[in-house]
Scaffold this motif. Structure first.
Motif, PDB file in Angstrom:
ATOM      1  N   ASN A   1       0.854  -1.049   0.021  1.00 55.99           N
ATOM      2  CA  ASN A   1      -0.076   0.149   0.053  1.00 55.99           C
ATOM      3  C   ASN A   1       0.813   1.517   0.039  1.00 55.99           C
ATOM      4  N   ALA A   2       2.059   1.223   0.184  1.00 58.42           N
ATOM      5  CA  ALA A   2       2.894   2.265   0.063  1.00 58.42           C
ATOM      6  C   ALA A   2       2.839   2.911  -1.475  1.00 58.42           C
TER       7      ALA A   2
ATOM      8  N   GLU B   1       7.604   7.180  -1.415  1.00 56.67           N
ATOM      9  CA  GLU B   1       7.567   7.093  -0.035  1.00 56.67           C
ATOM     10  C   GLU B   1       8.512   6.246   0.457  1.00 56.67           C
ATOM     11  N   LYS B   2       9.402   6.972   1.563  1.00 56.17           N
ATOM     12  CA  LYS B   2      10.032   6.115   2.342  1.00 56.17           C
ATOM     13  C   LYS B   2       9.439   5.389   3.831  1.00 56.17           C
ATOM     14  N   VAL B   3       9.800   4.186   3.854  1.00 57.50           N
ATOM     15  CA  VAL B   3       9.050   3.446   4.843  1.00 57.50           C
ATOM     16  C   VAL B   3      10.148   2.590   5.897  1.00 57.50           C
ATOM     17  N   ILE B   4       9.593   2.076   6.916  1.00 61.80           N
ATOM     18  CA  ILE B   4      10.510   1.291   7.902  1.00 61.80           C
ATOM     19  C   ILE B   4       9.668   0.052   8.089  1.00 61.80           C
ATOM     20  N   VAL B   5      10.420  -1.150   7.948  1.00 53.91           N
ATOM     21  CA  VAL B   5       9.835  -2.407   8.153  1.00 53.91           C
ATOM     22  C   VAL B   5       9.439  -2.645   9.554  1.00 53.91           C
ATOM     23  N   ASN B   6       8.249  -2.981   9.720  1.00 45.35           N
ATOM     24  CA  ASN B   6       7.961  -3.337  11.267  1.00 45.35           C
ATOM     25  C   ASN B   6       8.027  -4.677  11.461  1.00 45.35           C
ATOM     26  N   SER B   7       7.294  -5.752  10.583  1.00 46.85           N
ATOM     27  CA  SER B   7       7.258  -7.093  10.872  1.00 46.85           C
ATOM     28  C   SER B   7       7.099  -7.716   9.422  1.00 46.85           C
ATOM     29  N   LEU B   8       7.482  -9.093   9.526  1.00 47.10           N
ATOM     30  CA  LEU B   8       7.607  -9.859   8.243  1.00 47.10           C
ATOM     31  C   LEU B   8       6.779 -11.155   8.593  1.00 47.10           C
TER      32      LEU B   8
ATOM     33  N   LEU C   1      13.126   1.317   3.601  1.00 45.25           N
ATOM     34  CA  LEU C   1      12.980   0.958   2.188  1.00 45.25           C
ATOM     35  C   LEU C   1      12.240   2.143   1.403  1.00 45.25           C
ATOM     36  N   GLU C   2      12.645   2.433   0.269  1.00 44.09           N
ATOM     37  CA  GLU C   2      12.146   3.477  -0.446  1.00 44.09           C
ATOM     38  C   GLU C   2      11.220   2.967  -1.703  1.00 44.09           C
TER      39      GLU C   2
ATOM     40  N   LYS D   1       3.012  -8.415  -5.670  1.00 46.25           N
ATOM     41  CA  LYS D   1       2.077  -7.914  -4.673  1.00 46.25           C
ATOM     42  C   LYS D   1       2.009  -8.931  -3.663  1.00 46.25           C
ATOM     43  N   GLU D   2       1.746 -10.064  -3.919  1.00 51.17           N
ATOM     44  CA  GLU D   2       1.706 -11.244  -2.826  1.00 51.17           C
ATOM     45  C   GLU D   2       3.054 -11.182  -1.798  1.00 51.17           C
ATOM     46  N   GLU D   3       4.351 -10.990  -2.275  1.00 45.73           N
ATOM     47  CA  GLU D   3       5.188 -10.954  -1.417  1.00 45.73           C
ATOM     48  C   GLU D   3       5.100  -9.437  -0.672  1.00 45.73           C
ATOM     49  N   SER D   4       5.118  -8.441  -1.246  1.00 46.34           N
ATOM     50  CA  SER D   4       4.993  -7.137  -0.298  1.00 46.34           C
ATOM     51  C   SER D   4       3.908  -6.983   0.324  1.00 46.34           C
ATOM     52  N   SER D   5       2.816  -7.858   0.405  1.00 43.56           N
ATOM     53  CA  SER D   5       1.879  -7.724   1.157  1.00 43.56           C
ATOM     54  C   SER D   5       2.024  -8.458   2.617  1.00 43.56           C
ATOM     55  N   LEU D   6       3.111  -9.291   2.447  1.00 44.45           N
ATOM     56  CA  LEU D   6       3.201  -9.828   3.747  1.00 44.45           C
ATOM     57  C   LEU D   6       4.462  -9.170   4.822  1.00 44.45           C
ATOM     58  N   ILE D   7       4.496  -7.921   4.288  1.00 48.73           N
ATOM     59  CA  ILE D   7       5.648  -7.175   4.823  1.00 48.73           C
ATOM     60  C   ILE D   7       4.986  -5.756   5.370  1.00 48.73           C
ATOM     61  N   TYR D   8       4.900  -5.829   6.832  1.00 50.68           N
ATOM     62  CA  TYR D   8       4.103  -4.658   7.306  1.00 50.68           C
ATOM     63  C   TYR D   8       5.122  -3.510   7.941  1.00 50.68           C
ATOM     64  N   ILE D   9       4.568  -2.137   7.706  1.00 51.58           N
ATOM     65  CA  ILE D   9       5.652  -0.861   7.772  1.00 51.58           C
ATOM     66  C   ILE D   9       4.878   0.020   8.602  1.00 51.58           C
ATOM     67  N   HIS D  10       5.594   0.857   9.025  1.00 46.18           N
ATOM     68  CA  HIS D  10       5.211   2.200   9.665  1.00 46.18           C
ATOM     69  C   HIS D  10       6.149   3.376   9.180  1.00 46.18           C
TER      70      HIS D  10
END
Length: 73
Positions: free
Chosen positions: A6-7, A11-18, A39-40, A64-73
């Motif tokens: 959804n980024a 946008e620059k984001v930080i990985v919260n969980s995998l 990540l950017e 999409k299937e891979e990036s939807s499993l990575i949560y960010i903040h």
């Protein structure tokens, strides 16, 4: 909390969980996608199925299937 898919571009984001498992989790960890990694979002492919990210100086592409499993903040 939202997922990496959804980024928006630029946008620059930080990985919260995998939440990936097995081989996919190992692949993402080897690419540097770990908790706290920055990540950017560089560009998105047709129909938002493929997204290119910059992480630790390297460019990676995730589906999409891979990036939807990575949560960010």
């Amino acid at each position: 909390m939202r997922n990496l898919h959804n980024a928006v571009i630029g946008e620059k984001v930080i990985v919260n969980s995998l939440f990936a498992e097995n081989e996919l989790k190992e692949r993402l960890l080897a690419l540097g996608v770990t908790k706290g990694a920055k990540l950017e979002v560089l560009r998105k492919g047709p129909q938002d199925n493929l997204t290119v990210f910059r992480i630790r100086g390297a460019m990676i592409a995730l589906r999409k299937e891979e990036s939807s499993l990575i949560y960010i903040h």
